[in-house]
Design a protein around this motif. Structure first.
Motif, PDB file in Angstrom:
ATOM      1  N   ILE A  50       0.902  -1.204   0.093  1.00 34.24           N
ATOM      2  CA  ILE A  50       0.028  -0.033   0.083  1.00 34.24           C
ATOM      3  C   ILE A  50       1.014   1.374  -0.033  1.00 34.24           C
ATOM      4  O   ILE A  50       1.903   1.346   0.847  1.00 34.24           O
ATOM      5  N   SER A  51       0.745   2.165  -1.048  1.00 35.91           N
ATOM      6  CA  SER A  51       1.304   3.353  -1.150  1.00 35.91           C
ATOM      7  C   SER A  51       0.989   4.439  -0.175  1.00 35.91           C
ATOM      8  O   SER A  51       0.023   4.394   0.601  1.00 35.91           O
ATOM      9  N   THR A  67      -6.375  -8.640   2.174  1.00 33.66           N
ATOM     10  CA  THR A  67      -6.430  -7.064   1.847  1.00 33.66           C
ATOM     11  C   THR A  67      -5.482  -6.424   2.888  1.00 33.66           C
ATOM     12  O   THR A  67      -5.345  -6.862   3.886  1.00 33.66           O
ATOM     13  N   ILE A  68      -4.779  -5.520   2.631  1.00 34.82           N
ATOM     14  CA  ILE A  68      -3.858  -4.817   3.174  1.00 34.82           C
ATOM     15  C   ILE A  68      -4.579  -3.371   3.621  1.00 34.82           C
ATOM     16  O   ILE A  68      -5.354  -2.635   2.977  1.00 34.82           O
ATOM     17  N   SER A  69      -4.303  -3.118   4.903  1.00 30.98           N
ATOM     18  CA  SER A  69      -4.925  -1.769   5.411  1.00 30.98           C
ATOM     19  C   SER A  69      -3.991  -1.103   6.592  1.00 30.98           C
ATOM     20  O   SER A  69      -2.987  -1.955   6.976  1.00 30.98           O
ATOM     21  N   ARG A  70      -4.061   0.200   6.890  1.00 33.11           N
ATOM     22  CA  ARG A  70      -3.521   0.494   7.916  1.00 33.11           C
ATOM     23  C   ARG A  70      -4.059   1.507   8.951  1.00 33.11           C
ATOM     24  O   ARG A  70      -5.162   2.070   8.252  1.00 33.11           O
ATOM     25  N   ASP A  71      -3.837   1.500  10.173  1.00 30.46           N
ATOM     26  CA  ASP A  71      -4.288   2.365  11.075  1.00 30.46           C
ATOM     27  C   ASP A  71      -3.373   3.596  11.383  1.00 30.46           C
ATOM     28  O   ASP A  71      -2.410   3.162  12.279  1.00 30.46           O
ATOM     29  N   ASN A  72      -3.816   4.761  10.948  1.00 28.52           N
ATOM     30  CA  ASN A  72      -2.632   5.538  11.175  1.00 28.52           C
ATOM     31  C   ASN A  72      -2.588   6.226  12.529  1.00 28.52           C
ATOM     32  O   ASN A  72      -1.321   6.692  12.981  1.00 28.52           O
ATOM     33  N   ASN A  75      -0.271   3.723  14.013  1.00 26.65           N
ATOM     34  CA  ASN A  75       0.843   3.380  13.409  1.00 26.65           C
ATOM     35  C   ASN A  75       0.971   1.844  13.089  1.00 26.65           C
ATOM     36  O   ASN A  75       1.944   1.498  13.313  1.00 26.65           O
ATOM     37  N   THR A  76       0.039   1.298  12.653  1.00 29.70           N
ATOM     38  CA  THR A  76      -0.005  -0.124  12.639  1.00 29.70           C
ATOM     39  C   THR A  76      -0.602  -0.625  11.191  1.00 29.70           C
ATOM     40  O   THR A  76      -1.583  -0.023  10.648  1.00 29.70           O
ATOM     41  N   MET A  77      -0.261  -1.777  10.555  1.00 29.03           N
ATOM     42  CA  MET A  77      -0.580  -2.080   9.400  1.00 29.03           C
ATOM     43  C   MET A  77      -1.254  -3.430   9.395  1.00 29.03           C
ATOM     44  O   MET A  77      -0.821  -4.369  10.303  1.00 29.03           O
ATOM     45  N   TYR A  78      -2.026  -3.834   8.896  1.00 32.03           N
ATOM     46  CA  TYR A  78      -3.040  -5.102   8.750  1.00 32.03           C
ATOM     47  C   TYR A  78      -2.897  -5.812   7.630  1.00 32.03           C
ATOM     48  O   TYR A  78      -2.813  -5.356   6.459  1.00 32.03           O
ATOM     49  N   LEU A  79      -2.807  -7.121   7.505  1.00 38.33           N
ATOM     50  CA  LEU A  79      -3.157  -8.139   6.419  1.00 38.33           C
ATOM     51  C   LEU A  79      -4.270  -9.015   6.927  1.00 38.33           C
ATOM     52  O   LEU A  79      -3.999  -9.987   7.852  1.00 38.33           O
ATOM     53  N   GLN A  80      -5.481  -8.661   6.239  1.00 41.24           N
ATOM     54  CA  GLN A  80      -6.595  -9.344   6.432  1.00 41.24           C
ATOM     55  C   GLN A  80      -6.601 -10.675   5.654  1.00 41.24           C
ATOM     56  O   GLN A  80      -6.713 -10.325   4.333  1.00 41.24           O
ATOM     57  N   MET A  81      -6.737 -11.943   5.994  1.00 40.53           N
ATOM     58  CA  MET A  81      -6.706 -12.977   5.255  1.00 40.53           C
ATOM     59  C   MET A  81      -7.821 -13.632   5.220  1.00 40.53           C
ATOM     60  O   MET A  81      -8.027 -14.319   6.409  1.00 40.53           O
TER      61      MET A  81
END
Length: 124
Positions: A50-51, A67-72, A75-81
């Motif tokens: 994710i850019s 799905t890739i996402s982030r919680d600004n 300061n955490t990124m997630y990978l939902q599989m």
């Protein structure tokens, strides 16, 4: 700069899992970040990125399931599989892409800072 991945485990085929990647020393919101995995006996492969401006890139093997996402704020990124398959069994790493806009995101060489990896095993 540090990345800490977590959330791996054993899951049955068809199941779901969410991985987390907590960052410190830099701001995820201003960075291009991704997930790379390494299956047993195989090379590492970039699967999602994710850019900094919010565009997501995904490998054919996971598109529509991961799905890739982030919680600004965190300061955490997630990978939902979702719809996990035995072929998804791998060690999963989060990493920062050194190039603008996730360029060459599928190549592990495009990433400079890496988390330690978290193991995902899909098996009945």
């Amino acid at each position: 700069v540090q990345l800490q991945a977590s959330g791996g485990g054993l899951v049955q085929p068809g199941g779901s899992l969410r991985l987390s990647c907590a960052a410190s020393g830099f701001t995820l919101n201003y960075s291009n970040i991704g997930w790379i995995r390494q299956a047993p006996g195989k090379k590492r492969e970039g699967i999602l990125c994710i850019s900094s401006d919010g565009f997501a890139f995904s490998a054919d093997s996971v598109r529509g399931r991961f799905t890739i996402s982030r919680d600004n704020a965190k300061n955490t990124m997630y990978l939902q599989m979702n719809s996990l398959e035995p072929e998804d069994t791998a060690n999963y790493y989060c990493a920062r892409n050194r190039f603008p806009k996730c360029s060459n995101w599928s190549s592990p060489g495009s990433y400079d800072y890496w988390g330690q990896g978290t193991q995902v095993t899909v098996s009945s």
